[in-house]
Design a protein around this motif. Structure first.
Motif, PDB file in Angstrom:
ATOM      1  N   ALA A  88       6.021   1.558   0.825  1.00 42.36           N
ATOM      2  CA  ALA A  88       4.717   1.502   0.174  1.00 42.36           C
ATOM      3  C   ALA A  88       3.608   1.348   1.208  1.00 42.36           C
ATOM      4  CB  ALA A  88       4.685   0.342  -0.816  1.00 42.36           C
ATOM      5  N   ARG A  89       3.842   0.479   2.180  1.00 44.14           N
ATOM      6  CA  ARG A  89       2.825   0.248   3.206  1.00 44.14           C
ATOM      7  C   ARG A  89       2.508   1.540   3.963  1.00 44.14           C
ATOM      8  NH1 ARG A  89       4.798  -4.280   4.623  1.00 44.14           N
ATOM      9  NH2 ARG A  89       6.193  -3.492   6.248  1.00 44.14           N
ATOM     10  N   ALA A  90       3.530   2.315   4.289  1.00 37.73           N
ATOM     11  CA  ALA A  90       3.321   3.552   5.040  1.00 37.73           C
ATOM     12  C   ALA A  90       2.500   4.567   4.250  1.00 37.73           C
ATOM     13  CB  ALA A  90       4.667   4.160   5.441  1.00 37.73           C
ATOM     14  N   LEU A  91       2.641   4.560   2.920  1.00 35.05           N
ATOM     15  CA  LEU A  91       1.852   5.471   2.091  1.00 35.05           C
ATOM     16  C   LEU A  91       0.464   4.912   1.805  1.00 35.05           C
ATOM     17  CD1 LEU A  91       4.524   6.721  -0.496  1.00 35.05           C
ATOM     18  CD2 LEU A  91       3.515   8.007   1.396  1.00 35.05           C
TER      19      LEU A  91
ATOM     20  N   THR B 135       5.340  -2.090  -4.246  1.00 34.69           N
ATOM     21  CA  THR B 135       6.528  -1.348  -3.824  1.00 34.69           C
ATOM     22  C   THR B 135       6.205   0.146  -3.856  1.00 34.69           C
ATOM     23  OG1 THR B 135       7.458  -1.036  -6.041  1.00 34.69           O
ATOM     24  CG2 THR B 135       7.965  -3.119  -4.908  1.00 34.69           C
ATOM     25  N   VAL B 136       7.193   0.933  -3.520  1.00 34.40           N
ATOM     26  CA  VAL B 136       6.991   2.379  -3.537  1.00 34.40           C
ATOM     27  C   VAL B 136       6.738   2.876  -4.962  1.00 34.40           C
ATOM     28  CG1 VAL B 136       9.408   3.082  -3.847  1.00 34.40           C
ATOM     29  CG2 VAL B 136       7.858   4.490  -2.463  1.00 34.40           C
ATOM     30  N   ASP B 137       7.154   2.121  -5.980  1.00 28.91           N
ATOM     31  CA  ASP B 137       6.880   2.500  -7.366  1.00 28.91           C
ATOM     32  C   ASP B 137       5.415   2.299  -7.731  1.00 28.91           C
ATOM     33  OD1 ASP B 137       9.571   3.203  -8.018  1.00 28.91           O
ATOM     34  OD2 ASP B 137      10.060   1.073  -8.059  1.00 28.91           O
ATOM     35  N   PHE B 138       4.675   1.576  -6.913  1.00 30.44           N
ATOM     36  CA  PHE B 138       3.216   1.499  -7.011  1.00 30.44           C
ATOM     37  C   PHE B 138       2.578   2.615  -6.193  1.00 30.44           C
ATOM     38  CE2 PHE B 138      -0.789   0.208  -5.074  1.00 30.44           C
ATOM     39  CZ  PHE B 138      -1.528  -0.303  -6.127  1.00 30.44           C
TER      40      PHE B 138
END
Length: 387
Positions: free
Chosen positions: A303-306, A332-335
């Motif tokens: 998530a941080r990378a995106l 998270t990546v789901d966010f």
């Protein structure tokens, strides 16, 4: 309450204060300052309860096995990916670093231990596979149909050379790409998977963000869908059957379907405001979708990378702030995937598509590894029924 005092945590854990503090320093239990008394700390309830489920001392084999099925010790040895120090690693390489420049095909070559040219050569997918009996109306239905067709015709994985299996893997990935993105445009057969998706969605300028998302979703250790894929292939079933099992598992709301749950939370935030939306969701006893991951106490690196590539928009930013304030949870990546889709103007099902197409690479890597193991996965049950 999401947070508890040291006294409450020590009562639940039945340990000395030093042990509690050690678990905090190791990142196993999250802590924050008490707003009412900054000299004291509060401890995250879910982390304390998870640690409490771990028996002290030497655990019996049935306790170890039970815990292994629920965020415990790894179930199977694997050299494909792992998490360490808050990072996701693909064969020892930081996934966030790879996402800065690598294509999904290059990550597939890394995880499958083959040359990327083999994967590029398989695109577009083979056209001799029979079409599905009926035209599915959803992305998920189309993918399940195409994989079921392959699973019904592909050779079993048992006792086949690794190179043959890698060729099968490349064909499966290519078939899924074509199912999602359609055939490549005329004169552009060499497009990468991310470019194919960007073209299909009419967003060629967003290809880089799409590429990053695909790479970050490529694998995530022994998650539920990956375990399902390995179980299927452990019987000698075809790689396509393994990927079909993985996709069926991914469709659940607690896995790949978490983005749809987040969409409901987002809609509620638009109606009532982020603070009330988070409070209402937590009051229902439900975990916040899109926030908090057991493997990443300090935040999901995917998530941080995106998120560092995306603008802050509302109500997403307000939801993130309230999730941290009220539940101590980070995105998270789901966010991140729904935010990426909203920012880039992608279709509503883009988060699940990115998750599926990226994770297909990991399913196939684990399927290849499991096929070489040449033994079935057969856990035992601990019977708790009537005598």
């Amino acid at each position: 309450m999401v947070w508890m005092t040291a006294a409450e945590a020590l009562t639940i854990l039945n340990v000395r204060p030093q042990t509690l503090y050690a678990n905090v320093s190791r990142g196993k239990i999250r802590a924050k300052a008490d707003d009412a008394d900054p000299r004291r700390s509060l401890y995250h309830r879910d982390d304390v309860l998870r640690m409490a489920r771990r028996a002290n001392g030497r655990r019996k084999i049935d306790a170890v096995s039970a815990q292994a099925m629920q965020w415990g010790d790894p179930v199977l040895p694997s050299s494909i990916s792992t998490t360490a120090d808050g990072r996701l690693l693909y064969r020892g390489q930081d996934a966030a670093v790879l996402a800065a420049s690598a294509t999904l095909e290059e990550v597939a070559a890394l995880l499958w231990e083959c040359d990327a040219s083999r994967i590029r050569a398989a695109l577009p997918a083979r056209h001799d596979a029979p079409p599905a009996a009926a035209a599915p109306t959803s992305f998920l239905g189309a993918c399940l149909s195409s994989l079921a067709t392959l699973a019904a015709s592909d050779a079993p994985s048992l006792a086949r050379p690794a190179d043959e299996l890698r060729a099968d893997a490349a064909t499966i990935l290519a078939t899924l790409t074509e199912t999602v993105a359609g055939p490549p445009p005329d004169g552009a057969a060499g497009l990468t998977i991310s470019a194919r998706l960007a073209h299909a969605w009419g967003r060629p300028n967003q290809e880089d963000l799409i590429r990053r998302a695909l790479v970050l979703m490529a694998d995530h250790e022994l998650n539920a869908s990956t375990f399902a894929a390995r179980v299927a292939v452990s019987t000698g079933a075809s790689l396509a059957a393994g990927v079909l099992a993985g996709l069926a598992t991914l469709s659940g709301p607690l896995h790949g379907g978490a983005s749809a749950q987040f969409a409901r939370l987002l809609a509620l935030a638009r109606q009532t405001g982020a603070r009330d939306a988070v409070a209402q969701w937590l009051a229902g006893g439900r975990p916040l979708p899109g926030f908090g991951h057991p493997l990443y106490p300090e935040g999901d690196p995917r998530a941080r990378a995106l998120l560092e590539m995306l603008p802050k928009t509302q109500p997403h930013a307000a939801l993130a702030a309230e999730a941290e304030a009220q539940a101590g949870e980070l995105p998270t990546v789901d966010f991140a995937l729904p935010l990426l889709a909203a920012t880039c103007g992608l279709p509503d099902d883009a988060p699940l598509i990115l998750f599926t197409l990226g994770r297909c690479v990991g399913w196939l890597a684990h399927a290849l590894e499991q096929a070489q193991a040449n033994r079935p996965i057969r856990p035992r049950a601990r019977y708790v029924g009537p005598a």
